[in-house]
Design a protein around this motif. Structure first.
Motif, PDB file in Angstrom:
ATOM      1  N   ARG A 106      53.940  -6.685  64.169  1.00  0.00           N
ATOM      2  CA  ARG A 106      52.803  -6.555  63.254  1.00  0.00           C
ATOM      3  C   ARG A 106      51.913  -5.421  63.757  1.00  0.00           C
ATOM      4  NH1 ARG A 106      51.121 -12.953  62.363  1.00  0.00           N
ATOM      5  NH2 ARG A 106      53.084 -13.575  61.326  1.00  0.00           N
ATOM      6  N   PRO A 107      52.186  -4.201  63.309  1.00  0.00           N
ATOM      7  CA  PRO A 107      51.469  -3.041  63.858  1.00  0.00           C
ATOM      8  C   PRO A 107      50.158  -2.702  63.161  1.00  0.00           C
ATOM      9  CG  PRO A 107      53.203  -2.292  62.409  1.00  0.00           C
ATOM     10  CD  PRO A 107      53.273  -3.795  62.395  1.00  0.00           C
ATOM     11  N   ALA A 108      49.748  -3.492  62.170  1.00  0.00           N
ATOM     12  CA  ALA A 108      48.569  -3.094  61.382  1.00  0.00           C
ATOM     13  C   ALA A 108      47.326  -2.969  62.249  1.00  0.00           C
ATOM     14  CB  ALA A 108      48.343  -4.097  60.257  1.00  0.00           C
ATOM     15  N   ALA A 109      47.117  -3.927  63.158  1.00  0.00           N
ATOM     16  CA  ALA A 109      45.919  -3.880  64.004  1.00  0.00           C
ATOM     17  C   ALA A 109      45.943  -2.669  64.927  1.00  0.00           C
ATOM     18  CB  ALA A 109      45.808  -5.169  64.810  1.00  0.00           C
ATOM     19  N   LEU A 110      47.123  -2.340  65.449  1.00  0.00           N
ATOM     20  CA  LEU A 110      47.233  -1.179  66.328  1.00  0.00           C
ATOM     21  C   LEU A 110      47.023   0.118  65.551  1.00  0.00           C
ATOM     22  CD1 LEU A 110      50.278  -2.302  68.506  1.00  0.00           C
ATOM     23  CD2 LEU A 110      47.892  -2.140  69.221  1.00  0.00           C
ATOM     24  N   ARG A 111      47.486   0.168  64.324  1.00  0.00           N
ATOM     25  CA  ARG A 111      47.258   1.366  63.512  1.00  0.00           C
ATOM     26  C   ARG A 111      45.765   1.562  63.242  1.00  0.00           C
ATOM     27  NH1 ARG A 111      51.724   3.772  61.629  1.00  0.00           N
ATOM     28  NH2 ARG A 111      53.669   2.569  61.558  1.00  0.00           N
ATOM     29  N   ARG A 112      45.074   0.465  62.983  1.00  0.00           N
ATOM     30  CA  ARG A 112      43.620   0.592  62.782  1.00  0.00           C
ATOM     31  C   ARG A 112      42.945   1.081  64.051  1.00  0.00           C
ATOM     32  NH1 ARG A 112      44.287  -4.334  59.777  1.00  0.00           N
ATOM     33  NH2 ARG A 112      43.712  -5.526  61.629  1.00  0.00           N
ATOM     34  N   LEU A 113      43.397   0.585  65.205  1.00  0.00           N
ATOM     35  CA  LEU A 113      42.816   1.028  66.465  1.00  0.00           C
ATOM     36  C   LEU A 113      43.053   2.521  66.685  1.00  0.00           C
ATOM     37  CD1 LEU A 113      41.620   0.795  69.283  1.00  0.00           C
ATOM     38  CD2 LEU A 113      43.826  -0.101  70.071  1.00  0.00           C
ATOM     39  N   VAL A 114      44.270   3.008  66.415  1.00  0.00           N
ATOM     40  CA  VAL A 114      44.568   4.425  66.584  1.00  0.00           C
ATOM     41  C   VAL A 114      43.685   5.261  65.662  1.00  0.00           C
ATOM     42  CG1 VAL A 114      46.334   6.194  66.260  1.00  0.00           C
ATOM     43  CG2 VAL A 114      46.911   4.056  67.415  1.00  0.00           C
ATOM     44  N   ALA A 115      43.484   4.780  64.428  1.00  0.00           N
ATOM     45  CA  ALA A 115      42.626   5.513  63.499  1.00  0.00           C
ATOM     46  C   ALA A 115      41.189   5.586  64.023  1.00  0.00           C
ATOM     47  CB  ALA A 115      42.660   4.846  62.128  1.00  0.00           C
ATOM     48  N   VAL A 116      40.699   4.490  64.590  1.00  0.00           N
ATOM     49  CA  VAL A 116      39.345   4.478  65.147  1.00  0.00           C
ATOM     50  C   VAL A 116      39.278   5.393  66.373  1.00  0.00           C
ATOM     51  CG1 VAL A 116      37.579   3.043  66.240  1.00  0.00           C
ATOM     52  CG2 VAL A 116      38.812   2.197  64.247  1.00  0.00           C
ATOM     53  N   ALA A 117      40.316   5.364  67.217  1.00  0.00           N
ATOM     54  CA  ALA A 117      40.322   6.191  68.429  1.00  0.00           C
ATOM     55  C   ALA A 117      40.357   7.678  68.096  1.00  0.00           C
ATOM     56  CB  ALA A 117      41.510   5.816  69.308  1.00  0.00           C
ATOM     57  N   LEU A 118      41.070   8.053  67.035  1.00  0.00           N
ATOM     58  CA  LEU A 118      41.116   9.464  66.641  1.00  0.00           C
ATOM     59  C   LEU A 118      39.869   9.881  65.880  1.00  0.00           C
ATOM     60  CD1 LEU A 118      44.843   9.900  65.543  1.00  0.00           C
ATOM     61  CD2 LEU A 118      43.734  10.831  67.586  1.00  0.00           C
ATOM     62  N   GLY A 119      39.180   8.941  65.287  1.00  0.00           N
ATOM     63  CA  GLY A 119      37.959   9.264  64.548  1.00  0.00           C
ATOM     64  C   GLY A 119      36.711   9.277  65.393  1.00  0.00           C
ATOM     65  N   ASN A 120      36.835   8.903  66.674  1.00  0.00           N
ATOM     66  CA  ASN A 120      35.687   8.850  67.582  1.00  0.00           C
ATOM     67  C   ASN A 120      36.125   9.388  68.938  1.00  0.00           C
ATOM     68  OD1 ASN A 120      33.554   6.953  66.038  1.00  0.00           O
ATOM     69  ND2 ASN A 120      35.605   6.151  65.715  1.00  0.00           N
ATOM     70  N   TRP A 121      35.150   9.754  69.743  1.00  0.00           N
ATOM     71  CA  TRP A 121      35.470  10.240  71.082  1.00  0.00           C
ATOM     72  C   TRP A 121      35.993   9.114  71.949  1.00  0.00           C
ATOM     73  CZ3 TRP A 121      36.162  15.123  71.472  1.00  0.00           C
ATOM     74  CH2 TRP A 121      35.395  16.026  70.726  1.00  0.00           C
ATOM     75  N   SER A 122      35.449   7.921  71.824  1.00  0.00           N
ATOM     76  CA  SER A 122      35.910   6.778  72.599  1.00  0.00           C
ATOM     77  C   SER A 122      35.671   5.520  71.780  1.00  0.00           C
ATOM     78  CB  SER A 122      35.187   6.690  73.955  1.00  0.00           C
ATOM     79  OG  SER A 122      33.775   6.632  73.761  1.00  0.00           O
ATOM     80  N   VAL A 123      36.304   4.426  72.210  1.00  0.00           N
ATOM     81  CA  VAL A 123      36.204   3.164  71.491  1.00  0.00           C
ATOM     82  C   VAL A 123      36.115   2.046  72.510  1.00  0.00           C
ATOM     83  CG1 VAL A 123      38.731   2.948  71.339  1.00  0.00           C
ATOM     84  CG2 VAL A 123      37.286   1.726  69.705  1.00  0.00           C
ATOM     85  N   TRP A 124      35.384   1.003  72.174  1.00  0.00           N
ATOM     86  CA  TRP A 124      35.279  -0.185  73.007  1.00  0.00           C
ATOM     87  C   TRP A 124      35.397  -1.399  72.098  1.00  0.00           C
ATOM     88  CZ3 TRP A 124      31.757   3.480  71.975  1.00  0.00           C
ATOM     89  CH2 TRP A 124      30.611   3.120  71.262  1.00  0.00           C
ATOM     90  N   ALA A 125      35.437  -2.568  72.699  1.00  0.00           N
ATOM     91  CA  ALA A 125      35.764  -3.768  71.934  1.00  0.00           C
ATOM     92  C   ALA A 125      34.768  -4.018  70.809  1.00  0.00           C
ATOM     93  CB  ALA A 125      35.822  -4.985  72.861  1.00  0.00           C
ATOM     94  N   ALA A 126      33.475  -3.907  71.095  1.00  0.00           N
ATOM     95  CA  ALA A 126      32.479  -4.175  70.063  1.00  0.00           C
ATOM     96  C   ALA A 126      32.583  -3.170  68.918  1.00  0.00           C
ATOM     97  CB  ALA A 126      31.081  -4.147  70.681  1.00  0.00           C
TER      98      ALA A 126
END
Length: 364
Positions: free
Chosen positions: A250-270
């Protein structure tokens, strides 16, 4: 500086003219390739964010500040704090906000006039004429001024930069105007922020016009090549993501994370929980799974505050910031499935063993 007269005139400097023409042709070719590769690229927005930081750093250097693009990107990610004496993120943000409306043909009148001065005729694909206009405009730019001032903490006299008057344009603005001028004269179809050239080379009295033109064109070629390399880095990361997610159920959650990581300089849990609209525990699990797969990497050197606010970033951004080593050597093995995949995997294993044996023979 009479650039075109030195290039097209007569005299004994035929070799210098050939070098200048070659540099101009190479610059146009590199810029055209970059313009073609970035047009409608799926990772264009992430690439543009990096290119803007590189352009702002180059503009700061043109005005006399110390500005290292890797350090600036590392500071954006949250890994380091820029030292004193280095241009600060706030100064870069101020210049970026001043220039951001120009893309919509809005913003300060002096900046729009600067772009129009560099490219008075639309579609005039004459890079030599553009270089001459850059050289002439450099003489009208405000110069950086410095003065000694006592440090409020130590009382030691320090050298500080005196800001220009409101509405004035400096060499940094001249550099940032060049990508808009290149689009306006038709050399590019879109604004490529990293193509800022090196305008101050035209202001050096010890550099003749032909040498200055050659250096300016070589800088454009280099900047286009570096921009293309950063785009390839992002494209390679996208390929890695697809290969890693091929075996995830189920890669949907990981795809969303990659999209957030590429759209921002960094990402954290919150942040992931807020942007992906999931609960904090799901965000943590997704981050841990992505870190195990190598889709995101924990940002080194960060300072923890309340709670475990661990920062993660996409590997290509960390490499561009100098926080990760560049990939070297052979690529990692790929795991294949099915009968055909097993046979192919055995063949690749035999090939690896043969190459290892050859390496041992050569080093014996």
């Amino acid at each position: 500086m009479d650039v075109s007269g030195s290039l097209y005139g007569f005299g004994e400097r035929g070799e210098e003219r050939q070098l200048a023409f070659a540099a101009l042709n190479n610059a146009v070719a590199a810029i055209s390739r970059l313009d073609f590769e970035t047009a409608r690229h799926p990772l264009r927005s992430a690439w543009l964010r990096v290119e803007r930081e590189v352009a702002l750093a180059a503009a700061a250097r043109e005005t006399g500040f110390e500005a290292d693009p890797q350090s600036i990107i590392a500071a954006r990610i949250g890994a380091v704090t820029l030292p004193r004496g280095h241009v600060q993120l706030g100064d870069l943000d101020d210049r970026a906000r001043r220039w951001s409306p120009i893309a919509q043909r809005k913003g300060p009148a002096e900046l729009r006039a600067l772009v129009a001065k560099l490219a008075p005729v639309r579609g005039d694909r004459d890079l030599v004429a553009l270089a001459e206009r850059v050289a002439r405009t450099l003489g009208d730019c405000s110069q950086s001024s410095w003065e000694f001032d006592d440090d409020p903490l130590t009382g030691v006299p320090t050298l500080r930069n005196v800001p220009a008057e409101p509405g004035a344009v400096d060499a940094g603005d001249l550099a940032l105007a060049l990508p808009f001028a290149l689009r306006r004269i038709g050399v590019t179809t879109a604004v490529l922020p990293g193509l800022v050239g090196r305008p101050r080379v035209f202001g050096r009295e010890d550099v003749p016009p032909l040498a200055a033109l050659t250096s300016w064109a070589a800088a454009l070629e280099l900047q286009a090549g570096q921009g293309a390399a950063r785009l390839r880095e992002l494209s390679a990361y996208a390929g890695l993501v697809e290969r890693q997610l091929a075996d995830v159920r189920r890669p949907a959650a990981l795809r969303r994370l990659v999209a957030v990581a590429l759209g921002n300089w960094s990402v954290w849990a919150a942040k992931l929980a807020r942007d992906a609209r999931v609960d904090i525990s799901s965000a943590w699990r997704t981050l841990e799974q992505a870190a195990d797969l190598g889709l995101v990497v924990e940002v080194p050197g960060q300072k923890r505050s309340r709670g475990d606010g661990t920062l993660y970033a996409a590997p290509p951004l960390l490499r561009m910031a100098g926080l990760m080593s560049v990939r070297r050597g052979r690529p990692a093995k790929t795991v294949f499935g099915g009968e055909v995949g097993a046979e192919l995997g055995d063949a690749i294993a035999e090939l690896d063993a043969a190459m290892a044996a050859a390496d041992r023979l050569l080093t014996a």
